[in-house]
Design a protein around this motif. Structure first.
Motif, PDB file in Angstrom:
ATOM      1  N   ASP A 125       0.842  -1.185   0.000  1.00  0.00           N
ATOM      2  CA  ASP A 125       0.000   0.000   0.000  1.00  0.00           C
ATOM      3  C   ASP A 125       0.885   1.245   0.000  1.00  0.00           C
ATOM      4  O   ASP A 125       1.830   1.346   0.785  1.00  0.00           O
ATOM      5  CB  ASP A 125      -0.904  -0.001   1.241  1.00  0.00           C
ATOM      6  CG  ASP A 125      -1.855   1.171   1.264  1.00  0.00           C
ATOM      7  OD1 ASP A 125      -1.439   2.257   1.725  1.00  0.00           O
ATOM      8  OD2 ASP A 125      -3.013   1.011   0.825  1.00  0.00           O
ATOM      9  N   LYS A 127       0.528   4.209   1.059  1.00  0.00           N
ATOM     10  CA  LYS A 127       0.549   5.045   2.258  1.00  0.00           C
ATOM     11  C   LYS A 127       1.007   4.281   3.496  1.00  0.00           C
ATOM     12  O   LYS A 127       1.913   4.712   4.215  1.00  0.00           O
ATOM     13  CB  LYS A 127      -0.829   5.652   2.491  1.00  0.00           C
ATOM     14  CG  LYS A 127      -1.240   6.659   1.421  1.00  0.00           C
ATOM     15  CD  LYS A 127      -2.608   7.262   1.725  1.00  0.00           C
ATOM     16  CE  LYS A 127      -3.000   8.292   0.670  1.00  0.00           C
ATOM     17  NZ  LYS A 127      -4.333   8.887   0.931  1.00  0.00           N
ATOM     18  N   THR A 128       0.400   3.119   3.750  1.00  0.00           N
ATOM     19  CA  THR A 128       0.731   2.375   4.970  1.00  0.00           C
ATOM     20  C   THR A 128       1.978   1.516   4.817  1.00  0.00           C
ATOM     21  O   THR A 128       2.622   1.166   5.805  1.00  0.00           O
ATOM     22  CB  THR A 128      -0.436   1.462   5.379  1.00  0.00           C
ATOM     23  OG1 THR A 128      -0.587   0.412   4.399  1.00  0.00           O
ATOM     24  CG2 THR A 128      -1.730   2.246   5.492  1.00  0.00           C
ATOM     25  N   GLU A 130       1.885  -1.537   3.949  1.00  0.00           N
ATOM     26  CA  GLU A 130       1.544  -2.919   4.288  1.00  0.00           C
ATOM     27  C   GLU A 130       1.217  -3.722   3.030  1.00  0.00           C
ATOM     28  O   GLU A 130       0.945  -3.159   1.965  1.00  0.00           O
ATOM     29  CB  GLU A 130       0.351  -2.936   5.248  1.00  0.00           C
ATOM     30  CG  GLU A 130       0.673  -2.299   6.594  1.00  0.00           C
ATOM     31  CD  GLU A 130      -0.524  -2.230   7.520  1.00  0.00           C
ATOM     32  OE1 GLU A 130      -1.631  -2.640   7.107  1.00  0.00           O
ATOM     33  OE2 GLU A 130      -0.366  -1.758   8.664  1.00  0.00           O
TER      34      GLU A 130
END
Length: 457
Positions: A125, A127-128, A130
């Protein structure tokens, strides 16, 4: 007769390798100046500056590709050398990237993590950071990421707090990778792992982009694989004559390019190539010529194929469909070799771009011709868009990028932009190649694989 044939083959190889190298002209350099700067901006502009993650593609919203991050990290170094950014800017971006990968959660859980056993998930991802959906823990994409990380380790050699930390984090991230854990069927390395179902039931065999992976696995200071892996790897090669070129075959051109972005295989040979009388750089040059020759022959009679419009490799495509009895694909590994041919009329500029350091005399005219012929439909703010298909002119698909003049991708792909930029720089200055010759892990991996000669001596 056999003796005569071998003698003739040896003479032919010697003659081919004795030709003077292609000298870049002022026009070539002006073209590459523009291409490199435009392509560099893909990595610099699209990166999440908070964690260093680079999208798989743009402008279509996308997850991050860890392989694109690897290409991006090395592209920053080219940016410094070319004056696009300062050393301090590159070091700051690099440090944020390495801090993210060093600290990101690693465990055997299926969610909320970035990797496991030192490896990372193929897509993350943006942004995260993950794991994206249920993608695999990818050994080859981790290797491509490490190519960029180790280039940063070698380049940032000053005794400043920032550059010292970059070197330390690079060593930490590389040393954490447990190559022996992912040898599900020794001596080979598995293509990956899923927390839901375990190891992928396929290993890295047969010549392809995994040369870098095995060099890194052999050079590991903490979890190295055994020397027997390289002999087993080369035994799975397919040496054959395709389109008049005798070489180790692999159909998509990226398999002949990715490892060569970071490793200069000119003049160094393992035992396998010693028996063939060439090196892996020459092998990639022959593969490039064979790919072009197939496109010139154009057995399926696709639109626009010819001496300067060619290049089959993994790339985007119009869509998965059959129209008028012809099969077309979306993203797929296209290519032409003795094993198979996958060709739907889609050409990727990265095929020629990624080989420009092997065969500039045919790759530069191709890149120039594509830019001239198709203009802004193919070439935009970040250089070449990923792919195009002049044959695909079906009204039902016009909304998907197809027009009366063919299909043109709207996206740029990080893993295809990287080889264009970095191999262009290698063709001009040997910059990435010379940098990586100084990395002790790369040297150790090559030596354990049995490479000798040239710059390794």
């Amino acid at each position: 007769m056999k003796t005569f044939f071998l003698f003739f083959l040896t003479l032919s190889i010697a003659f081919a390798q004795s030709k003077p190298p292609y000298r870049l002209t002022a026009t070539d350099n002006a073209f590459l100046d523009s291409l490199e700067h435009d392509t560099f901006r893909y990595f610099w502009d699209t990166t999440n500056p908070e964690n260093g993650l680079i999208p798989d593609r743009a402008p279509t919203p996308s997850f991050a590709s860890i392989a694109a991050v690897g290409f991006g990290l090395t592209s920053y170094l080219v940016g410094v050398e070319r004056g696009y950014i300062t050393r301090a800017q590159a070091a700051e971006r690099t440090l944020k990237t390495l801090r993210f990968f060093a600290k990101a959660p690693q465990s055997d859980k299926a969610t909320g993590v970035t990797g496991y056993k030192g490896f990372f998930y193929h897509f993350l991802d943006m942004k995260t950071g993950e794991r994206f959906k249920q993608v695999e823990l990818s050994t080859i994409d981790t290797a491509l990421l490490l190519g960029g990380i180790l280039s940063s380790q070698t380049y940032f050699d000053k005794n400043t707090p920032v550059e010292i930390e970059i070197r330390q984090l690079a060593e930490q991230i590389y040393g954490r990778v447990d190559w022996t854990w992912i040898q599900a069927r020794p001596p080979f390395v598995s293509m990956g792992w899923h927390p839901e179902k375990g190891f992928i039931q396929a290993d890295w065999k047969g010549y392809n982009e995994a040369m870098l992976l095995y060099v890194l696995a052999l050079g590991s200071p903490t979890h190295p694989v055994g020397n027997d892996v390289w002999t087993a790897w080369t035994k799975s090669y397919n040496w054959a004559n395709f389109q008049g070129q005798a070489h180790v075959n692999f159909d998509p051109l990226f398999g002949h390019q990715y490892s060569h972005v970071w490793i200069d295989f000119r003049g160094i040979k393992d035992k396998y190539m010693q028996t063939k009388g060439i090196d892996y750089a020459e092998n990639s040059r022959r593969a490039t010529y064979a790919n072009r020759a197939y496109c010139i022959a154009n057995p399926a009679r696709w639109q626009d194929y010819g001496p300067t419009i060619w290049g089959l490799t993994a790339c985007d495509g119009p869509k998965d469909t059959t129209v008028s009895g012809r099969n077309f694909f979306s993203y797929r590994a296209r290519g032409a070799a003795i094993q198979q041919i996958v060709d739907d009329g889609t050409i990727a500029p990265t095929a020629a771009g990624g080989s420009v350091a092997f065969a500039p005399e045919i790759c530069l005219p191709a890149l120039k011709a594509m830019k001239t012929k198709y203009g802004s439909k193919l070439y935009g703010q970040y250089g070449f868009r990923d792919a195009f298909n002049p044959t695909y002119r079906y009204p039902s698909a016009y909304a998907n990028g197809s027009t009366a003049k063919g299909w043109f991708d709207i996206d740029y792909l990080g893993i295809d932009q990287g080889p264009i930029l970095l191999m262009a720089e290698n063709a001009r200055t040997n910059f990435v190649w010379n940098l990586m010759k100084r990395n002790p892990h790369i040297r150790k991996g090559l030596q354990r694989a049995g490479f000798t000669g040239g710059w390794l001596n």
